[in-house]
Design a protein around this motif. Structure first.
Motif, PDB file in Angstrom:
ATOM      1  N   LEU A 203      10.393  -2.986  10.840  1.00 36.68           N
ATOM      2  CA  LEU A 203       9.081  -3.571  10.615  1.00 36.68           C
ATOM      3  C   LEU A 203       8.410  -2.641   9.713  1.00 36.68           C
ATOM      4  O   LEU A 203       8.196  -1.333  10.132  1.00 36.68           O
ATOM      5  CB  LEU A 203       8.199  -3.797  11.933  1.00 36.68           C
ATOM      6  CG  LEU A 203       7.042  -4.217  11.721  1.00 36.68           C
ATOM      7  CD1 LEU A 203       6.845  -5.595  10.988  1.00 36.68           C
ATOM      8  CD2 LEU A 203       6.219  -4.378  12.923  1.00 36.68           C
ATOM      9  N   VAL A 204       7.946  -2.888   8.460  1.00 36.35           N
ATOM     10  CA  VAL A 204       7.300  -1.805   7.660  1.00 36.35           C
ATOM     11  C   VAL A 204       5.906  -2.010   7.247  1.00 36.35           C
ATOM     12  O   VAL A 204       5.371  -3.203   7.052  1.00 36.35           O
ATOM     13  CB  VAL A 204       7.944  -1.841   6.228  1.00 36.35           C
ATOM     14  CG1 VAL A 204       7.212  -0.819   5.271  1.00 36.35           C
ATOM     15  CG2 VAL A 204       9.549  -1.645   6.337  1.00 36.35           C
ATOM     16  N   GLU A 205       5.005  -1.448   8.005  1.00 28.33           N
ATOM     17  CA  GLU A 205       3.551  -1.812   7.891  1.00 28.33           C
ATOM     18  C   GLU A 205       2.683  -0.829   6.907  1.00 28.33           C
ATOM     19  O   GLU A 205       2.755   0.455   7.546  1.00 28.33           O
ATOM     20  CB  GLU A 205       2.938  -1.452   9.467  1.00 28.33           C
ATOM     21  CG  GLU A 205       3.640  -2.592  10.483  1.00 28.33           C
ATOM     22  CD  GLU A 205       3.248  -2.476  11.833  1.00 28.33           C
ATOM     23  OE1 GLU A 205       2.401  -3.123  12.176  1.00 28.33           O
ATOM     24  OE2 GLU A 205       3.710  -1.438  12.563  1.00 28.33           O
ATOM     25  N   PRO A 206       2.259  -1.061   6.008  1.00 33.11           N
ATOM     26  CA  PRO A 206       1.485   0.109   5.050  1.00 33.11           C
ATOM     27  C   PRO A 206       0.196   0.140   5.567  1.00 33.11           C
ATOM     28  O   PRO A 206      -0.557  -0.742   5.958  1.00 33.11           O
ATOM     29  CB  PRO A 206       1.649  -0.685   3.647  1.00 33.11           C
ATOM     30  CG  PRO A 206       1.671  -2.285   4.049  1.00 33.11           C
ATOM     31  CD  PRO A 206       2.325  -2.645   5.360  1.00 33.11           C
ATOM     32  N   HIS A 207      -0.469   1.231   5.373  1.00 34.29           N
ATOM     33  CA  HIS A 207      -1.734   1.833   5.434  1.00 34.29           C
ATOM     34  C   HIS A 207      -1.982   2.709   4.455  1.00 34.29           C
ATOM     35  O   HIS A 207      -1.677   4.070   4.857  1.00 34.29           O
ATOM     36  CB  HIS A 207      -2.014   2.026   6.919  1.00 34.29           C
ATOM     37  CG  HIS A 207      -3.331   2.812   7.232  1.00 34.29           C
ATOM     38  ND1 HIS A 207      -4.397   1.731   7.375  1.00 34.29           N
ATOM     39  CD2 HIS A 207      -3.851   4.075   7.405  1.00 34.29           C
ATOM     40  CE1 HIS A 207      -5.616   2.488   7.655  1.00 34.29           C
ATOM     41  NE2 HIS A 207      -5.149   3.800   7.815  1.00 34.29           N
ATOM     42  N   HIS A 208      -3.003   2.285   3.355  1.00 37.03           N
ATOM     43  CA  HIS A 208      -3.249   3.310   2.309  1.00 37.03           C
ATOM     44  C   HIS A 208      -1.886   3.759   1.708  1.00 37.03           C
ATOM     45  O   HIS A 208      -0.976   3.168   1.154  1.00 37.03           O
ATOM     46  CB  HIS A 208      -4.332   4.412   2.821  1.00 37.03           C
ATOM     47  CG  HIS A 208      -5.571   3.742   3.606  1.00 37.03           C
ATOM     48  ND1 HIS A 208      -6.324   2.902   2.411  1.00 37.03           N
ATOM     49  CD2 HIS A 208      -6.043   3.875   4.576  1.00 37.03           C
ATOM     50  CE1 HIS A 208      -7.388   2.516   3.327  1.00 37.03           C
ATOM     51  NE2 HIS A 208      -7.121   3.067   4.674  1.00 37.03           N
ATOM     52  N   GLU A 209      -1.992   5.171   1.814  1.00 34.61           N
ATOM     53  CA  GLU A 209      -0.731   5.974   1.282  1.00 34.61           C
ATOM     54  C   GLU A 209       0.531   6.058   2.019  1.00 34.61           C
ATOM     55  O   GLU A 209       1.551   6.642   1.787  1.00 34.61           O
ATOM     56  CB  GLU A 209      -1.085   7.297   0.728  1.00 34.61           C
ATOM     57  CG  GLU A 209      -2.410   7.207  -0.427  1.00 34.61           C
ATOM     58  CD  GLU A 209      -2.736   8.608  -0.918  1.00 34.61           C
ATOM     59  OE1 GLU A 209      -2.268   9.654  -0.677  1.00 34.61           O
ATOM     60  OE2 GLU A 209      -3.586   8.589  -1.808  1.00 34.61           O
ATOM     61  N   ILE A 210       0.475   5.750   3.330  1.00 35.94           N
ATOM     62  CA  ILE A 210       1.545   5.707   4.172  1.00 35.94           C
ATOM     63  C   ILE A 210       2.231   4.484   4.871  1.00 35.94           C
ATOM     64  O   ILE A 210       1.299   3.215   4.460  1.00 35.94           O
ATOM     65  CB  ILE A 210       1.382   6.788   5.299  1.00 35.94           C
ATOM     66  CG1 ILE A 210       0.120   6.038   6.408  1.00 35.94           C
ATOM     67  CG2 ILE A 210       0.682   8.135   4.832  1.00 35.94           C
ATOM     68  CD1 ILE A 210      -0.170   6.573   7.679  1.00 35.94           C
ATOM     69  N   VAL A 211       3.317   4.346   5.446  1.00 34.62           N
ATOM     70  CA  VAL A 211       3.544   3.274   5.986  1.00 34.62           C
ATOM     71  C   VAL A 211       4.083   3.722   7.600  1.00 34.62           C
ATOM     72  O   VAL A 211       4.570   4.982   7.825  1.00 34.62           O
ATOM     73  CB  VAL A 211       4.940   2.562   5.181  1.00 34.62           C
ATOM     74  CG1 VAL A 211       4.447   2.053   3.975  1.00 34.62           C
ATOM     75  CG2 VAL A 211       6.047   3.473   5.498  1.00 34.62           C
ATOM     76  N   ARG A 212       4.062   2.852   8.349  1.00 33.09           N
ATOM     77  CA  ARG A 212       4.644   3.029   9.803  1.00 33.09           C
ATOM     78  C   ARG A 212       5.956   2.151   9.690  1.00 33.09           C
ATOM     79  O   ARG A 212       5.581   0.844   9.593  1.00 33.09           O
ATOM     80  CB  ARG A 212       3.561   2.684  10.668  1.00 33.09           C
ATOM     81  CG  ARG A 212       4.221   2.759  12.233  1.00 33.09           C
ATOM     82  CD  ARG A 212       3.201   2.667  13.338  1.00 33.09           C
ATOM     83  NE  ARG A 212       2.728   1.331  13.357  1.00 33.09           N
ATOM     84  CZ  ARG A 212       1.753   0.699  14.248  1.00 33.09           C
ATOM     85  NH1 ARG A 212       1.325   1.727  15.109  1.00 33.09           N
ATOM     86  NH2 ARG A 212       1.401  -0.408  14.302  1.00 33.09           N
TER      87      ARG A 212
END
Length: 262
Positions: A203-212
């Motif tokens: 599961l790839v969750e983007p947030h601004h300049e990073i991902v979880r």
């Protein structure tokens, strides 16, 4: 780190972690029943544990399943324990682990093996993480194997050696593919074994300049496989993170470290 220590300072939150260690992947209702606490109180404690990354929430339909995340505890061990008396602690740990192995041998073989969940944060785009998971050349760089497939639902995939032998160590089927955020595959390291394959979800969750990036490995057949992936996934994902953030993998393959150093 401050949030981790704050979360661990409360005995109720430590009890929640103990309950998840005993049985990972519980719903809020299950946790409330086991603790005999009001739903609102448990929710508040879980929110703090989630903010500290000690607990990860994985959605499964309408349910929210709660899993332990070992990364913050490992970072505490690396910073506060490793540099002090690690040799003696390894001896104590080995004795403890041996006793637990004997205890495990006495349990019934039908006991459910818990699901494994690992979370890491990467300074990269979701598209770059997706490419790293599905591009054969990139997986060769950080995994030492080429993951080969067209990555369409229903297609096969192979975890193929790149030493010239062409040997395939893991095979599976693409269950879901929703670029660049979700990939679900079956994972069969012993295809001839008479058992259902385990299942891995990225599961790839983007947030601004990073991902979880959350990796969930479930339907594990036995404790031996759980032990293997518990050291394997962190090593592979650390190499992936290094490649995406610096352009280079780690100087040494992390999975080659001896157990005394992991």
């Amino acid at each position: 780190m401050d949030q981790v220590f704050k979360a661990l300072a409360d005995p109720t939150r430590r009890l929640l972690l103990d309950r998840l260690r005993e049985h990972n992947g519980q719903t809020l209702r299950e946790l409330c029943e086991r603790l005999g606490m009001a739903r609102q109180s448990v929710t508040q404690h879980l929110d703090l544990l989630v903010r500290a990354d000690l607990v990860v929430v994985v959605r499964r339909g309408r349910e929210r399943l709660h899993y332990l995340n070992p990364v913050p505890i490992h970072e505490i061990e690396e910073r506060w324990i490793s540099g002090f008396d690690k040799a003696r602690l390894h001896v104590i740990s080995a004795v403890k682990n041996q006793a637990e192995e004997y205890a495990m041998a006495d349990k019934t073989s039908s006991e459910t093996i818990p699901t494994y969940v690992y979370v890491t944060y990467i300074r990269a785009s979701a598209q770059h993480v997706w490419q790293a998971l599905t591009d054969a050349d990139l997986t060769t760089r950080y995994w030492g194997h080429a993951n080969v497939s067209d990555w369409q639902p229903g297609s096969n995939w192979e975890h193929r050696r790149v030493d010239g032998s062409g040997k395939v160590d893991v095979v599976g089927t693409v269950v879901e593919a929703d670029p660049p955020t979700r990939l679900v595959i079956t994972f069969e390291d012993s295809p001839d074994a008479p058992r259902e394959p385990s299942v891995v979800t990225f599961l790839v969750e983007p947030h601004h300049e990073i991902v979880r990036l959350t990796v969930t490995h479930e339907n594990l057949p036995n404790q031996a496989m759980l032990n293997g992936i518990s050291s394997g996934w962190p090593a592979v994902l650390a190499n992936l993170k290094s490649l995406l953030e610096t352009g280079e993998v780690l100087p040494q393959a992390p999975w080659e470290m001896s157990p005394a150093h992991t």
